[in-house]
Scaffold this motif. Structure first.
Motif, PDB file in Angstrom:
ATOM      1  N   ALA A  65       0.809  -1.220   0.000  1.00 44.04           N
ATOM      2  CA  ALA A  65       0.000   0.000   0.000  1.00 44.04           C
ATOM      3  C   ALA A  65       0.840   1.266   0.000  1.00 44.04           C
ATOM      4  CB  ALA A  65      -0.949  -0.002   1.197  1.00 44.04           C
ATOM      5  N   GLN A  66       1.884   1.315   0.807  1.00 46.71           N
ATOM      6  CA  GLN A  66       2.686   2.539   0.881  1.00 46.71           C
ATOM      7  C   GLN A  66       3.367   2.835  -0.444  1.00 46.71           C
ATOM      8  OE1 GLN A  66       5.053   1.468   4.299  1.00 46.71           O
ATOM      9  NE2 GLN A  66       3.950   2.950   5.559  1.00 46.71           N
ATOM     10  N   LEU A  67       3.926   1.817  -1.069  1.00 47.13           N
ATOM     11  CA  LEU A  67       4.594   2.030  -2.356  1.00 47.13           C
ATOM     12  C   LEU A  67       3.585   2.377  -3.444  1.00 47.13           C
ATOM     13  CD1 LEU A  67       7.248  -0.845  -2.294  1.00 47.13           C
ATOM     14  CD2 LEU A  67       7.578   1.588  -1.787  1.00 47.13           C
ATOM     15  N   ALA A  68       2.435   1.720  -3.417  1.00 39.16           N
ATOM     16  CA  ALA A  68       1.411   1.992  -4.433  1.00 39.16           C
ATOM     17  C   ALA A  68       0.877   3.418  -4.316  1.00 39.16           C
ATOM     18  CB  ALA A  68       0.272   0.985  -4.312  1.00 39.16           C
ATOM     19  N   ILE A  69       0.636   3.877  -3.089  1.00 37.84           N
ATOM     20  CA  ILE A  69       0.156   5.252  -2.897  1.00 37.84           C
ATOM     21  C   ILE A  69       1.216   6.245  -3.377  1.00 37.84           C
ATOM     22  CG2 ILE A  69      -0.485   6.969  -1.149  1.00 37.84           C
ATOM     23  CD1 ILE A  69      -2.748   4.998  -1.905  1.00 37.84           C
ATOM     24  N   ALA A  70       2.486   5.948  -3.114  1.00 42.11           N
ATOM     25  CA  ALA A  70       3.560   6.819  -3.620  1.00 42.11           C
ATOM     26  C   ALA A  70       3.555   6.836  -5.146  1.00 42.11           C
ATOM     27  CB  ALA A  70       4.912   6.353  -3.092  1.00 42.11           C
ATOM     28  N   ALA A  71       3.344   5.680  -5.773  1.00 42.37           N
ATOM     29  CA  ALA A  71       3.272   5.622  -7.243  1.00 42.37           C
ATOM     30  C   ALA A  71       2.088   6.437  -7.750  1.00 42.37           C
ATOM     31  CB  ALA A  71       3.163   4.171  -7.711  1.00 42.37           C
ATOM     32  N   ALA A  72       0.948   6.339  -7.075  1.00 41.26           N
ATOM     33  CA  ALA A  72      -0.241   7.101  -7.489  1.00 41.26           C
ATOM     34  C   ALA A  72       0.011   8.604  -7.396  1.00 41.26           C
ATOM     35  CB  ALA A  72      -1.449   6.699  -6.629  1.00 41.26           C
ATOM     36  N   TRP A  73       0.667   9.041  -6.323  1.00 43.37           N
ATOM     37  CA  TRP A  73       1.023  10.473  -6.229  1.00 43.37           C
ATOM     38  C   TRP A  73       1.964  10.858  -7.363  1.00 43.37           C
ATOM     39  CZ3 TRP A  73      -1.625  13.971  -3.912  1.00 43.37           C
ATOM     40  CH2 TRP A  73      -2.364  13.671  -2.776  1.00 43.37           C
ATOM     41  N   GLY A  74       2.882   9.963  -7.698  1.00 43.94           N
ATOM     42  CA  GLY A  74       3.769  10.220  -8.830  1.00 43.94           C
ATOM     43  C   GLY A  74       2.996  10.393 -10.121  1.00 43.94           C
ATOM     44  N   LEU A 108       6.697   9.723 -14.724  1.00 45.08           N
ATOM     45  CA  LEU A 108       5.687   8.706 -15.026  1.00 45.08           C
ATOM     46  C   LEU A 108       6.329   7.332 -15.150  1.00 45.08           C
ATOM     47  CD1 LEU A 108       3.392  10.585 -17.562  1.00 45.08           C
ATOM     48  CD2 LEU A 108       2.755   9.735 -15.288  1.00 45.08           C
ATOM     49  N   ILE A 109       7.441   7.255 -15.851  1.00 50.09           N
ATOM     50  CA  ILE A 109       8.144   5.974 -15.988  1.00 50.09           C
ATOM     51  C   ILE A 109       8.542   5.444 -14.611  1.00 50.09           C
ATOM     52  CG2 ILE A 109      10.259   4.864 -16.838  1.00 50.09           C
ATOM     53  CD1 ILE A 109      10.097   6.940 -19.209  1.00 50.09           C
ATOM     54  N   LEU A 110       9.109   6.313 -13.783  1.00 49.71           N
ATOM     55  CA  LEU A 110       9.523   5.903 -12.441  1.00 49.71           C
ATOM     56  C   LEU A 110       8.328   5.472 -11.593  1.00 49.71           C
ATOM     57  CD1 LEU A 110      12.236   8.620 -11.723  1.00 49.71           C
ATOM     58  CD2 LEU A 110      12.604   6.200 -12.306  1.00 49.71           C
ATOM     59  N   SER A 111       7.210   6.141 -11.752  1.00 50.41           N
ATOM     60  CA  SER A 111       6.008   5.778 -10.989  1.00 50.41           C
ATOM     61  C   SER A 111       5.480   4.416 -11.413  1.00 50.41           C
ATOM     62  CB  SER A 111       4.931   6.853 -11.165  1.00 50.41           C
ATOM     63  OG  SER A 111       5.379   8.080 -10.632  1.00 50.41           O
ATOM     64  N   TRP A 112       5.501   4.127 -12.705  1.00 53.16           N
ATOM     65  CA  TRP A 112       5.095   2.797 -13.175  1.00 53.16           C
ATOM     66  C   TRP A 112       6.033   1.722 -12.633  1.00 53.16           C
ATOM     67  CZ3 TRP A 112       0.569   1.438 -14.779  1.00 53.16           C
ATOM     68  CH2 TRP A 112      -0.257   2.352 -15.425  1.00 53.16           C
ATOM     69  N   LEU A 113       7.326   2.015 -12.618  1.00 53.06           N
ATOM     70  CA  LEU A 113       8.276   1.048 -12.061  1.00 53.06           C
ATOM     71  C   LEU A 113       8.056   0.865 -10.562  1.00 53.06           C
ATOM     72  CD1 LEU A 113      11.488   2.053 -14.045  1.00 53.06           C
ATOM     73  CD2 LEU A 113      10.050   0.004 -14.374  1.00 53.06           C
ATOM     74  N   LEU A 114       7.739   1.943  -9.860  1.00 52.47           N
ATOM     75  CA  LEU A 114       7.440   1.836  -8.436  1.00 52.47           C
ATOM     76  C   LEU A 114       6.199   0.981  -8.210  1.00 52.47           C
ATOM     77  CD1 LEU A 114       8.118   2.574  -5.536  1.00 52.47           C
ATOM     78  CD2 LEU A 114       6.835   4.700  -5.859  1.00 52.47           C
ATOM     79  N   LEU A 115       5.201   1.101  -9.064  1.00 54.59           N
ATOM     80  CA  LEU A 115       4.020   0.249  -8.951  1.00 54.59           C
ATOM     81  C   LEU A 115       4.392  -1.220  -9.156  1.00 54.59           C
ATOM     82  CD1 LEU A 115       1.008  -0.053  -8.490  1.00 54.59           C
ATOM     83  CD2 LEU A 115       0.661   0.466 -10.924  1.00 54.59           C
ATOM     84  N   ALA A 116       5.311  -1.480 -10.074  1.00 55.37           N
ATOM     85  CA  ALA A 116       5.780  -2.866 -10.268  1.00 55.37           C
ATOM     86  C   ALA A 116       6.450  -3.380  -8.998  1.00 55.37           C
ATOM     87  CB  ALA A 116       6.748  -2.929 -11.452  1.00 55.37           C
TER      88      ALA A 116
END
Length: 126
Positions: A65-74, A108-116
């Motif tokens: 959840a914490q990483l996903a929320i960070a990706a969503a903010w990204g 955006l690329i970094l946020s997608w990678l963070l979601l992965a």
């Protein structure tokens, strides 16, 4: 009393991004030489959906959840940077700041990678 949860704030921002994306799509369709507005619209619409999906995955504890929320903010920050820069170039004739659109794209690329990573990282027990 505390403010809205990060998930609710992200849902509100995703809805605003979606509305902005539709507005830019309409402007692109009805204005001559509005070539920058189509990509700006697409970035907002696509990533508004990504924010909503990421929040849902987070809320259901399918991803970290914490990483996903960070990706969503990204996604929110990056898509806004990208679309704002293209929109300003279209209407004002200048950019938001030098390299704003590429900065948004990189984020955006970094946020997608963070979601992965959020999907691969062990999730906490509910």
């Amino acid at each position: 009393m505390s403010g809205p949860s990060p998930a609710l704030a992200l849902i509100v921002l995703a809805a605003i991004m979606g509305a902005g994306g539709v507005i830019l799509a309409a402007a692109s369709a009805h204005q001559a030489d509005a070539s920058r507005l189509g990509p700006a619209s697409s970035m907002l619409l696509f990533h508004a959906s990504a924010v909503l999906a990421t929040v849902a995955l987070s809320e259901r504890a399918i991803v970290n959840a914490q990483l996903a929320i960070a990706a969503a903010w990204g996604f929110v920050v990056a898509a806004t940077l990208f679309a704002t820069d293209l929109t300003l170039r279209q209407y004002a004739g200048h950019s938001l700041f030098p390299l704003a659109a590429p900065t948004g794209g990189t984020l955006l690329i970094l946020s997608w990678l963070l979601l992965a990573v959020a999907a691969a990282w062990p999730r906490r027990s509910p």
